[in-house]
Structures are given as C-alpha cells and as structure tokens.
Design an enzyme around this catalytic site. Structure first.
Site, mmCIF file in Angstrom:
data_model
loop_
_atom_site.group_PDB
_atom_site.id
_atom_site.type_symbol
_atom_site.label_atom_id
_atom_site.label_comp_id
_atom_site.label_asym_id
_atom_site.label_seq_id
_atom_site.Cartn_x
_atom_site.Cartn_y
_atom_site.Cartn_z
ATOM 1 N N LYS A 63 -3.373 23.908 22.179
ATOM 2 C CA LYS A 63 -3.891 24.718 23.303
ATOM 3 C C LYS A 63 -2.782 25.592 23.894
ATOM 4 C CE LYS A 63 -5.253 21.089 25.656
ATOM 5 N NZ LYS A 63 -4.801 20.026 24.714
ATOM 6 N N ARG A 102 -11.381 18.999 32.192
ATOM 7 C CA ARG A 102 -11.130 17.853 31.317
ATOM 8 C C ARG A 102 -12.177 16.774 31.469
ATOM 9 N NH1 ARG A 102 -5.306 18.651 30.269
ATOM 10 N NH2 ARG A 102 -4.688 16.973 28.909
ATOM 11 N N ARG A 113 7.218 17.239 18.872
ATOM 12 C CA ARG A 113 7.242 18.443 19.715
ATOM 13 C C ARG A 113 8.529 18.460 20.539
ATOM 14 N NH1 ARG A 113 2.436 19.618 23.777
ATOM 15 N NH2 ARG A 113 2.816 17.452 24.365
ATOM 16 N N ARG A 148 8.932 15.622 25.833
ATOM 17 C CA ARG A 148 8.153 15.244 27.020
ATOM 18 C C ARG A 148 8.011 13.733 27.132
ATOM 19 N NH1 ARG A 148 2.828 19.021 27.270
ATOM 20 N NH2 ARG A 148 1.888 16.996 27.715
ATOM 21 N N ARG A 154 -3.446 8.944 25.676
ATOM 22 C CA ARG A 154 -3.973 10.284 25.988
ATOM 23 C C ARG A 154 -5.151 10.629 25.073
ATOM 24 N NH1 ARG A 154 1.346 13.358 25.118
ATOM 25 N NH2 ARG A 154 0.131 15.254 25.377
HETATM 26 P P1 AP5 Z 1 0.791 22.336 21.814
HETATM 27 O O1 AP5 Z 1 0.408 23.779 21.728
HETATM 28 O O2 AP5 Z 1 1.886 21.954 22.753
HETATM 29 O O3 AP5 Z 1 -0.540 21.444 22.030
HETATM 30 P P2 AP5 Z 1 -1.428 21.196 23.328
HETATM 31 O O4 AP5 Z 1 -2.842 21.110 22.882
HETATM 32 O O5 AP5 Z 1 -1.098 22.224 24.387
HETATM 33 O O6 AP5 Z 1 -0.899 19.759 23.701
HETATM 34 P P3 AP5 Z 1 -0.570 19.091 25.110
HETATM 35 O O7 AP5 Z 1 0.106 17.796 24.804
HETATM 36 O O8 AP5 Z 1 0.190 20.043 26.005
HETATM 37 O O9 AP5 Z 1 -1.965 18.852 25.653
HETATM 38 P P4 AP5 Z 1 -2.370 17.821 26.694
HETATM 39 O O10 AP5 Z 1 -3.742 18.239 26.972
HETATM 40 O O11 AP5 Z 1 -2.183 16.399 26.322
HETATM 41 O O12 AP5 Z 1 -1.241 17.995 27.822
HETATM 42 P P5 AP5 Z 1 -1.224 18.782 29.189
HETATM 43 O O13 AP5 Z 1 0.130 19.350 29.341
HETATM 44 O O14 AP5 Z 1 -2.395 19.684 29.320
HETATM 45 O O15 AP5 Z 1 1.164 21.854 20.332
HETATM 46 C C1 AP5 Z 1 1.602 20.527 20.091
HETATM 47 C C2 AP5 Z 1 2.681 20.538 18.983
HETATM 48 O O16 AP5 Z 1 2.096 20.950 17.763
HETATM 49 C C3 AP5 Z 1 3.855 21.518 19.240
HETATM 50 O O17 AP5 Z 1 5.019 20.948 18.729
HETATM 51 C C4 AP5 Z 1 3.457 22.782 18.439
HETATM 52 O O18 AP5 Z 1 4.605 23.521 18.005
HETATM 53 C C5 AP5 Z 1 2.705 22.162 17.272
HETATM 54 N N1 AP5 Z 1 1.587 22.995 16.792
HETATM 55 C C6 AP5 Z 1 0.702 23.714 17.530
HETATM 56 N N2 AP5 Z 1 -0.203 24.307 16.747
HETATM 57 C C7 AP5 Z 1 0.109 23.934 15.456
HETATM 58 C C8 AP5 Z 1 -0.470 24.211 14.186
HETATM 59 N N3 AP5 Z 1 -1.552 24.995 14.051
HETATM 60 N N4 AP5 Z 1 0.103 23.659 13.098
HETATM 61 C C9 AP5 Z 1 1.205 22.858 13.209
HETATM 62 N N5 AP5 Z 1 1.802 22.568 14.386
HETATM 63 C C10 AP5 Z 1 1.248 23.097 15.501
HETATM 64 O O19 AP5 Z 1 -1.442 17.599 30.234
HETATM 65 C C11 AP5 Z 1 -0.448 16.617 30.451
HETATM 66 C C12 AP5 Z 1 -0.941 15.618 31.511
HETATM 67 O O20 AP5 Z 1 -1.206 16.316 32.753
HETATM 68 C C13 AP5 Z 1 -2.269 14.915 31.178
HETATM 69 O O21 AP5 Z 1 -2.066 13.778 30.376
HETATM 70 C C14 AP5 Z 1 -2.760 14.563 32.587
HETATM 71 O O22 AP5 Z 1 -2.067 13.459 33.105
HETATM 72 C C15 AP5 Z 1 -2.357 15.792 33.404
HETATM 73 N N6 AP5 Z 1 -3.421 16.818 33.427
HETATM 74 C C16 AP5 Z 1 -3.366 18.065 32.881
HETATM 75 N N7 AP5 Z 1 -4.520 18.733 33.112
HETATM 76 C C17 AP5 Z 1 -5.315 17.897 33.814
HETATM 77 C C18 AP5 Z 1 -6.636 18.002 34.313
HETATM 78 N N8 AP5 Z 1 -7.383 19.130 34.130
HETATM 79 N N9 AP5 Z 1 -7.149 16.952 34.976
HETATM 80 C C19 AP5 Z 1 -6.426 15.821 35.179
HETATM 81 N N10 AP5 Z 1 -5.160 15.632 34.710
HETATM 82 C C20 AP5 Z 1 -4.613 16.678 34.032
#
Ligand code: AP5
Length: 211
Positions: free
Chosen positions: A15, A88, A122, A155, A166
């Site tokens: 994402k 979410r 990552r 992270r 997660r």
């Molecule tokens: P990346 O692009 O970083 O993936 P992502 O989907 O953004 O993963 P996140 O871990 O950031 O998502 P998340 O939803 O768990 O975390 P968030 O920060 O939103 O890619 C991942 C890796 O793969 C990278 O190394 C990249 O280089 C690689 N990659 C990407 N595309 C690729 C491809 N096509 N092929 C190969 N490699 C690839 O949330 C964190 C925390 O915040 C949550 O756990 C929660 O506690 C809180 N939170 C956030 N939003 C909310 C909400 N709306 N409500 C409640 N709590 C929330």
C-alpha cells in the site's frame, strides 16, 4: 485532479509503496494513517502515547482516535488523495462516508507467506520515510537511504510474531471491507504479488478504465 482512492490490502501488500507512486503520478495527497500515527509517537504527542502500545502489539488503534486524525487531514485538503491504511474496519468505512465519497478502492492481493517475507526484510528511512526491501528493492549503500542518505531501520512491528498478529487482525477486521466495497461497485482487485512496476501499471490502467 480530485480523485479519491482508498488502498486496501493486508500488511506488506505494498500500500505504502504504491501510494507513493500514485500520488506522484496523479498529483494527489498521500494520507497514511500508519505514518501519521508513527509521527505522533515520535513527537511524543498525547495521540502518540495513546496509540503506541496498540501499534507495538499489532492491534488496531481505537477508532475514535484514528477517525478524528483522518477527518482533520481530509477537511484540510482541496484536491484528491490516496488513503493508505484507512478504513480498516466497517465502522471506519461508515465514518469515512460521512466525511467524503470515494471514487475507487484498490485491493492488493498477496498471499501470507510472501507478506511475512516482505515485512521481515523491509527497511524504512528514519528521515524521509522511503521504504526498501533487502531483496526486492535494496538500497544502493547498506543501511543508507538512496534518496536522502538517512539511516534505515526496521519497524518495531515487523518482527515475525507481530507480523502474524497484524495479519490476524487484518483478516478479522479489514478483509470484510473487500466485499463491502465490491457491493458498492467501486472495488478494483489487483494481483499484488507481481513486481512493483507491474502492479503500479495495472492500478493506473484500471483507474483509467473506470473513466
Ligand atoms: P509496503 O509498501 O511498506 O507495504 P504496506 O502494505 O504499506 O505495509 P504496512 O506494513 O505499512 O501496512 P500496515 O497496514 O500493516 O501498516 P500501517 O503502517 O498502515 O511494502 C512492504 C515491503 O514489501 C517493503 O519492503 C516493500 O519494499 C516491499 N514491496 C512492496 N511491493 C512489493 C512488490 N510488488 N514486490 C516485492 N516487494 C514489494 O499501520 C501500522 C499500525 O498502525 C497498525 O498495525 C495499527 O496499529 C495502526 N493503524 C494504522 N492505520 C490504522 C487504522 N486505520 N485504524 C487503526 N489502527 C491503525
């Protein structure tokens, strides 16, 4: 452009990676709830101190905190945006509808073992937030950001145990939104298990098809 896009998909599905490219290509704002919450934790704000324990454990931060934070951001924007990591759960989706309509919801599908591999390898820049993968998208110099020279870090929630939690939280809370948005006719299903460029091109093509 005033396109309003939601990026759905499990942790590690890409994402953040795709949001960064989409916002650059389409001139949209990027609203990542994960990034906003991590900034709040880093700054030591009241929101950050309330959110930290949930984030470290891989749980969702309580809806009221997140909804207020997102509402403030959206109301401050004139043009379109990519919402990354919000909504979410159904409650957040309904709250979002009270604030704005969305034009397209892109669901990135990737299987779980690939997600664990992506997240455990990552690395993120502590200065500009750029995201790397040790194998698929490595930095040119070990431990340093190509873009700004900042330090790369892993992270806290990217340990294997927290990644699994997660993913469980995702299946229970977020996965039902796929059908919710499909029924509303705005869902774009994308196979996110291909290379970063291919996934990006498909998203762009599918967004154009709906015009
Ligand atoms: P990346 O692009 O970083 O993936 P992502 O989907 O953004 O993963 P996140 O871990 O950031 O998502 P998340 O939803 O768990 O975390 P968030 O920060 O939103 O890619 C991942 C890796 O793969 C990278 O190394 C990249 O280089 C690689 N990659 C990407 N595309 C690729 C491809 N096509 N092929 C190969 N490699 C690839 O949330 C964190 C925390 O915040 C949550 O756990 C929660 O506690 C809180 N939170 C956030 N939003 C909310 C909400 N709306 N409500 C409640 N709590 C929330």
């Amino acid at each position: 452009m005033d396109l309003k896009i939601v990026l759905l998909g499990p942790p590690g599905s890409g994402k953040g990676t795709q949001a960064e490219r989409l916002t650059r290509e389409l001139g949209l704002a990027h609203i990542s709830t994960g990034d906003l919450l991590r900034e709040a934790v880093k700054s030591g704000s009241e929101l950050g101190s309330k959110a930290k324990s949930y984030m470290d454990a891989g749980e969702l931060v309580p809806d009221d905190l997140v909804i207020e934070m997102v509402g403030e951001k959206i109301r401050g924007l004139d043009d379109g945006y990519v919402l990354d990591g919000f909504p979410r759960n159904l409650e957040q989706a309904r709250d979002l509808e009270r604030i704005t309509e969305v034009d397209a919801v892109v669901d990135l599908r990737v299987d779980e073992e690939e997600l664990v591999d992506r997240l455990s390898k990552r690395r993120t820049c502590d200065s500009c937030g750029a995201v790397y993968h040790l194998r698929f998208n490595p930095p040119e110099r070990e431990g340093k950001c190509d873009r700004c020279g900042g330090q790369l870090y892993q992270r806290e929630d990217d340990s294997e145990g927290t990644i699994r939690e997660r993913l469980r939280v995702y299946r229970e809370n977020t996965l039902p939104l796929v059908e919710y948005y499909r029924e509303k006719g705005v869902l774009i299903d994308v196979d996110g298990a291909r290379g970063i460029d291919e996934v990006f091109q498909e998203i762009i093509d599918r967004l154009k098809e709906r015009d």
